[in-house]
Design a protein around this motif. Structure first.
Motif, PDB file in Angstrom:
ATOM      1  N   VAL A 146       1.027  -1.089   0.429  1.00 13.95           N
ATOM      2  CA  VAL A 146      -0.052   0.238   0.282  1.00 13.95           C
ATOM      3  C   VAL A 146       0.640   1.233   0.015  1.00 13.95           C
ATOM      4  O   VAL A 146       0.344   1.770  -0.727  1.00 13.95           O
ATOM      5  N   SER A 195      -4.190   8.386  -2.832  1.00 16.85           N
ATOM      6  CA  SER A 195      -3.384   7.842  -0.841  1.00 16.85           C
ATOM      7  C   SER A 195      -3.269   6.633  -0.495  1.00 16.85           C
ATOM      8  O   SER A 195      -3.764   5.970  -1.496  1.00 16.85           O
ATOM      9  N   ARG A 196      -3.451   6.401   0.555  1.00 18.50           N
ATOM     10  CA  ARG A 196      -3.505   5.086   0.942  1.00 18.50           C
ATOM     11  C   ARG A 196      -4.488   4.230   0.862  1.00 18.50           C
ATOM     12  O   ARG A 196      -4.401   3.706   1.426  1.00 18.50           O
ATOM     13  N   LYS A 197      -5.548   5.162   1.710  1.00 25.72           N
ATOM     14  CA  LYS A 197      -6.581   5.287   1.790  1.00 25.72           C
ATOM     15  C   LYS A 197      -7.432   4.920   0.555  1.00 25.72           C
ATOM     16  O   LYS A 197      -8.089   3.880  -0.270  1.00 25.72           O
ATOM     17  N   ASP A 198      -6.650   5.110  -1.012  1.00 18.01           N
ATOM     18  CA  ASP A 198      -7.355   5.429  -2.775  1.00 18.01           C
ATOM     19  C   ASP A 198      -6.713   3.689  -3.097  1.00 18.01           C
ATOM     20  O   ASP A 198      -7.122   3.703  -3.104  1.00 18.01           O
ATOM     21  N   ALA A 236      -5.778   1.367  -1.345  1.00 18.40           N
ATOM     22  CA  ALA A 236      -6.086   0.389  -0.688  1.00 18.40           C
ATOM     23  C   ALA A 236      -7.130   0.448  -1.252  1.00 18.40           C
ATOM     24  O   ALA A 236      -8.192  -1.458  -0.794  1.00 18.40           O
ATOM     25  N   LEU A 237      -8.116   1.073  -0.990  1.00 21.27           N
ATOM     26  CA  LEU A 237      -9.942   0.582  -1.906  1.00 21.27           C
ATOM     27  C   LEU A 237      -9.324   0.093  -3.098  1.00 21.27           C
ATOM     28  O   LEU A 237      -9.754  -0.913  -3.616  1.00 21.27           O
ATOM     29  N   ARG A 262      -8.679  -3.622  -2.443  1.00 23.01           N
ATOM     30  CA  ARG A 262     -10.596  -4.078  -1.899  1.00 23.01           C
ATOM     31  C   ARG A 262     -11.236  -4.789  -3.491  1.00 23.01           C
ATOM     32  O   ARG A 262     -11.569  -5.748  -3.829  1.00 23.01           O
TER      33      ARG A 262
END
Length: 237
Positions: free
Chosen positions: A4, A14-17, A19-20, A23
């Motif tokens: 990530v 971003s790390r959130k992006d 991670a998605l 998924r």
């Protein structure tokens, strides 16, 4: 480095992006098998939306900088970073130009996210040659080459003389100039100091590295053999 963080540092989001993206199954191996965030996979075996992952830190690019683009991240108008994939602006460490070419100068422009390599190229001690071709408003007077090569030429507002530069006359108003330093608007200021004006200016090589057949506005990643050529004398030296 965890996948990530690796992919986020390359500017994909971003790390959130990122991670998605895992998924959603957008991160895969070359065979299309979905990867997971805690997998241990070699960089070259990672795909994002079926495309190879961008090169890791240590990237160096060569662009054929077109006229009208500036070497800035903040200028209003066209900037050289607009010619790269948008995610390249988001890389960490950031991708920076190795020196600058002004808006009205075209030719070889390098980018890197390797700070040590950047400083190695631009360091005065490295004496990396930059070769320019210029067309002039007026015929040469004949003594410019001697002055440029003397090591005593002073430019307005400068406190140190210029390093010797090599002038090659191609035509009465077309020249090739080889410098081993990179002061602000140096080529234009040198000719202005002898009563002439540069009408067009192109950097044709950095060291022995040339554009080849790279069109204006296009770029390519450099390989190790290309990087070595930066520190070699120009072909005509």
């Amino acid at each position: 480095m965890k996948l990530v963080k690796l992919i986020a540092n390359l500017g994909y989001g971003s790390r959130k992006d990122v991670a998605l993206m895992f998924r959603e199954g957008r991160i895969t191996d070359p065979d299309g098998e979905v990867l997971y965030a805690d997998d241990k996979v070699a960089h070259e075996h990672i795909r994002v939306d079926e495309e190879p992952l961008d090169p890791p830190t240590g990237l160096i690019l060569m662009m054929h900088k077109p006229l009208g683009a500036t070497c800035s991240r903040k200028d209003i108008g066209r900037v050289v970073y607009d010619l790269l994939p948008p995610r390249y602006r988001m890389r960490d460490p950031s991708l920076s130009t190795v020196g600058r070419l002004d808006r009205d100068t075209s030719g070889v422009l390098l980018f890197t996210d390797d700070g040590a390599l950047l400083h190695r190229i631009i360091s005065p001690k490295a004496r990396v040659a930059k070769v320019y071709e210029a067309t002039l408003a007026n015929d040469l007077q004949g003594d410019e080459g001697t002055l440029f090569a003397s090591g005593t030429m002073m430019l307005e507002s400068e406190k140190e003389p210029l390093e010797p530069a090599v002038l090659q006359v191609l035509e009465p108003r077309r020249v090739r100039l080889t410098l081993t330093e990179g002061r602000y608007h140096q080529v234009r200021r040198m000719f202005a100091a002898v009563g002439n004006h540069v009408e067009t200016l192109t950097r044709i090589s950095v060291g022995a590295l040339t554009l080849g057949d790279l069109p204006p506005g296009e770029w390519r990643a450099l390989e190790e053999r290309d990087i070595a050529r930066i520190f070699e004398p120009p072909a005509d030296a």
